[in-house]
Design a protein around this motif. Sequence first.
Motif, mmCIF file in Angstrom:
data_model
loop_
_atom_site.group_PDB
_atom_site.id
_atom_site.type_symbol
_atom_site.label_atom_id
_atom_site.label_comp_id
_atom_site.label_asym_id
_atom_site.label_seq_id
_atom_site.Cartn_x
_atom_site.Cartn_y
_atom_site.Cartn_z
ATOM 1 N N ASN A 114 -12.580 -0.445 -2.961
ATOM 2 C CA ASN A 114 -12.962 -1.692 -2.222
ATOM 3 C C ASN A 114 -11.719 -1.907 -1.776
ATOM 4 O O ASN A 114 -10.413 -1.955 -1.862
ATOM 5 C CB ASN A 114 -13.096 -2.564 -3.440
ATOM 6 C CG ASN A 114 -13.637 -4.017 -2.724
ATOM 7 O OD1 ASN A 114 -13.061 -4.151 -1.693
ATOM 8 N ND2 ASN A 114 -14.405 -4.675 -3.370
ATOM 9 N N PRO A 115 -11.627 -2.092 -0.174
ATOM 10 C CA PRO A 115 -10.643 -2.604 0.861
ATOM 11 C C PRO A 115 -9.751 -3.668 -0.061
ATOM 12 O O PRO A 115 -8.523 -3.794 0.179
ATOM 13 C CB PRO A 115 -11.182 -2.802 2.019
ATOM 14 C CG PRO A 115 -12.332 -2.254 2.117
ATOM 15 C CD PRO A 115 -12.981 -2.172 0.674
ATOM 16 N N ASN A 116 -10.463 -4.624 -0.706
ATOM 17 C CA ASN A 116 -9.823 -5.810 -1.082
ATOM 18 C C ASN A 116 -8.653 -5.404 -2.283
ATOM 19 O O ASN A 116 -7.821 -5.819 -2.456
ATOM 20 C CB ASN A 116 -10.660 -6.767 -1.734
ATOM 21 C CG ASN A 116 -11.346 -7.467 -0.641
ATOM 22 O OD1 ASN A 116 -10.906 -8.021 0.180
ATOM 23 N ND2 ASN A 116 -12.430 -8.281 -1.143
ATOM 24 N N ASP A 117 -9.085 -4.270 -3.125
ATOM 25 C CA ASP A 117 -7.980 -3.605 -4.063
ATOM 26 C C ASP A 117 -6.658 -2.916 -3.304
ATOM 27 O O ASP A 117 -5.983 -2.782 -4.168
ATOM 28 C CB ASP A 117 -8.877 -2.496 -5.043
ATOM 29 C CG ASP A 117 -9.857 -3.129 -5.808
ATOM 30 O OD1 ASP A 117 -9.840 -4.172 -5.836
ATOM 31 O OD2 ASP A 117 -10.685 -2.380 -6.429
ATOM 32 N N LEU A 118 -6.740 -2.698 -2.122
ATOM 33 C CA LEU A 118 -5.679 -2.358 -1.406
ATOM 34 C C LEU A 118 -4.821 -3.480 -0.777
ATOM 35 O O LEU A 118 -3.885 -3.233 -0.232
ATOM 36 C CB LEU A 118 -6.111 -1.437 -0.534
ATOM 37 C CG LEU A 118 -6.813 -0.101 -1.037
ATOM 38 C CD1 LEU A 118 -7.376 0.813 0.103
ATOM 39 C CD2 LEU A 118 -6.089 0.497 -1.928
ATOM 40 N N GLN A 119 -5.230 -4.789 -0.698
ATOM 41 C CA GLN A 119 -4.449 -5.970 -0.049
ATOM 42 C C GLN A 119 -3.788 -6.650 -0.893
ATOM 43 O O GLN A 119 -4.134 -6.845 -2.040
ATOM 44 C CB GLN A 119 -5.574 -6.582 0.728
ATOM 45 C CG GLN A 119 -6.608 -6.027 1.580
ATOM 46 C CD GLN A 119 -5.847 -5.570 2.872
ATOM 47 O OE1 GLN A 119 -4.881 -6.046 3.258
ATOM 48 N NE2 GLN A 119 -6.155 -4.121 3.200
ATOM 49 N N MET A 120 -2.632 -6.938 -0.383
ATOM 50 C CA MET A 120 -1.899 -7.824 -1.000
ATOM 51 C C MET A 120 -2.384 -9.291 -1.448
ATOM 52 O O MET A 120 -2.289 -9.771 -2.465
ATOM 53 C CB MET A 120 -0.453 -7.769 -0.349
ATOM 54 C CG MET A 120 0.562 -6.626 -0.610
ATOM 55 S SD MET A 120 2.085 -6.794 0.298
ATOM 56 C CE MET A 120 2.848 -7.956 -0.493
ATOM 57 N N ASN B 170 0.654 -1.270 0.017
ATOM 58 C CA ASN B 170 0.131 0.144 0.007
ATOM 59 C C ASN B 170 0.859 1.460 -0.046
ATOM 60 O O ASN B 170 1.694 1.376 0.823
ATOM 61 C CB ASN B 170 -0.782 0.091 1.241
ATOM 62 C CG ASN B 170 -2.037 -1.087 1.253
ATOM 63 O OD1 ASN B 170 -2.416 -1.452 0.087
ATOM 64 N ND2 ASN B 170 -2.515 -1.373 2.269
ATOM 65 N N TYR B 171 0.471 2.104 -0.800
ATOM 66 C CA TYR B 171 0.980 3.495 -0.858
ATOM 67 C C TYR B 171 -0.081 4.460 -1.403
ATOM 68 O O TYR B 171 -1.330 4.254 -0.911
ATOM 69 C CB TYR B 171 2.081 3.682 -2.072
ATOM 70 C CG TYR B 171 3.398 2.859 -1.670
ATOM 71 C CD1 TYR B 171 3.664 1.581 -2.234
ATOM 72 C CD2 TYR B 171 4.289 3.715 -0.932
ATOM 73 C CE1 TYR B 171 5.092 0.991 -1.947
ATOM 74 C CE2 TYR B 171 5.621 3.003 -0.754
ATOM 75 C CZ TYR B 171 5.977 1.632 -1.425
ATOM 76 O OH TYR B 171 7.057 1.224 -1.010
ATOM 77 N N TYR C 71 -2.297 4.073 -9.499
ATOM 78 C CA TYR C 71 -1.204 3.212 -9.139
ATOM 79 C C TYR C 71 -0.370 4.259 -8.156
ATOM 80 O O TYR C 71 -0.182 5.406 -8.079
ATOM 81 C CB TYR C 71 -0.261 3.156 -10.355
ATOM 82 C CG TYR C 71 -1.062 2.271 -11.256
ATOM 83 C CD1 TYR C 71 -0.940 0.928 -11.411
ATOM 84 C CD2 TYR C 71 -1.714 2.793 -12.202
ATOM 85 C CE1 TYR C 71 -1.490 0.214 -12.426
ATOM 86 C CE2 TYR C 71 -2.287 2.042 -13.191
ATOM 87 C CZ TYR C 71 -2.373 0.962 -13.383
ATOM 88 O OH TYR C 71 -2.862 0.212 -13.972
ATOM 89 N N ALA C 72 0.108 3.532 -7.031
ATOM 90 C CA ALA C 72 1.029 4.023 -6.115
ATOM 91 C C ALA C 72 2.105 4.670 -6.474
ATOM 92 O O ALA C 72 2.793 4.161 -7.778
ATOM 93 C CB ALA C 72 1.461 3.046 -5.089
ATOM 94 N N GLY C 73 2.430 5.951 -5.950
ATOM 95 C CA GLY C 73 3.437 6.615 -6.268
ATOM 96 C C GLY C 73 3.536 7.420 -7.576
ATOM 97 O O GLY C 73 4.447 8.320 -8.042
ATOM 98 N N ALA D 244 -3.251 3.417 -2.635
ATOM 99 C CA ALA D 244 -3.019 2.813 -3.701
ATOM 100 C C ALA D 244 -1.987 1.677 -3.807
ATOM 101 O O ALA D 244 -1.085 1.548 -2.945
ATOM 102 C CB ALA D 244 -2.979 3.648 -5.333
ATOM 103 N N LYS D 245 -2.124 0.586 -4.628
ATOM 104 C CA LYS D 245 -1.172 -0.379 -4.614
ATOM 105 C C LYS D 245 -0.160 -0.205 -6.062
ATOM 106 O O LYS D 245 -0.641 0.570 -6.819
ATOM 107 C CB LYS D 245 -1.737 -1.887 -4.926
ATOM 108 C CG LYS D 245 -2.200 -2.254 -3.595
ATOM 109 C CD LYS D 245 -2.589 -3.632 -3.705
ATOM 110 C CE LYS D 245 -3.438 -4.128 -4.844
ATOM 111 N NZ LYS D 245 -3.945 -5.359 -4.789
ATOM 112 N N ASN D 246 0.824 -0.564 -6.163
ATOM 113 C CA ASN D 246 1.899 -0.602 -7.131
ATOM 114 C C ASN D 246 1.214 -1.288 -8.541
ATOM 115 O O ASN D 246 1.616 -1.019 -9.502
ATOM 116 C CB ASN D 246 3.166 -1.262 -6.959
ATOM 117 C CG ASN D 246 4.053 -0.504 -5.851
ATOM 118 O OD1 ASN D 246 3.843 0.638 -5.481
ATOM 119 N ND2 ASN D 246 4.871 -1.248 -5.247
ATOM 120 N N VAL D 247 0.297 -2.334 -8.262
ATOM 121 C CA VAL D 247 -0.161 -2.992 -9.217
ATOM 122 C C VAL D 247 -1.702 -2.440 -9.772
ATOM 123 O O VAL D 247 -2.143 -3.084 -10.573
ATOM 124 C CB VAL D 247 -0.104 -4.569 -8.962
ATOM 125 C CG1 VAL D 247 1.175 -4.973 -8.900
ATOM 126 C CG2 VAL D 247 -1.113 -4.735 -7.668
#
Length: 154
Positions: free
Chosen positions: A67-73, A33-34, A142-144, A102-105
């Motif tokens: 959606n919280p699931n979109d932020l989980q690895m 998470n970022y 996307y993160a970053g 957001a996530k990197n992916v």
Amino acid sequence: MRKSIKFRTLIALVTALVFISACKKDEVPEGSNYTTKLSGLVKAELDLTNATTEFAPIGTRITFLINPNDLQMNPDTAANYDSYRYTTTVLAEGKYTIELPAKNVGSMVKIVMDDFEYQTVYVGGTTQRKIYKGDPTETTIYAGTAKIMDLFYQ
């Protein structure tokens, strides 16, 4: 005896120094998470006597749902969570900006714009109350990164 203690202390310090200098900063794994910055302009056709779109009124609220699931690895797909809600408002000159997790992916975000009413100017100078509605839209963040996304009312 004193020399032995000093020697052991020296060895311990040297060993600790070697371990500390050998350590490198932990790499953040892919999918962690970022945050990302989302910004843009919010426009609507408020004056029909010209060919340009105007800015939405200051203070108009925009909600971002993730959606919280979109932020989980490793999301628990069996769990049903409420979406995380983040809000911002339209500032001067129609600008909005918000920082979101957001996530990197990539993470999906749904954007919902509050309705607003306005005295629309028609050709001939007459005005009439109109309710402006923004259609919900989705985008991937996307993160970053920083993403510019303009929003439009109908």
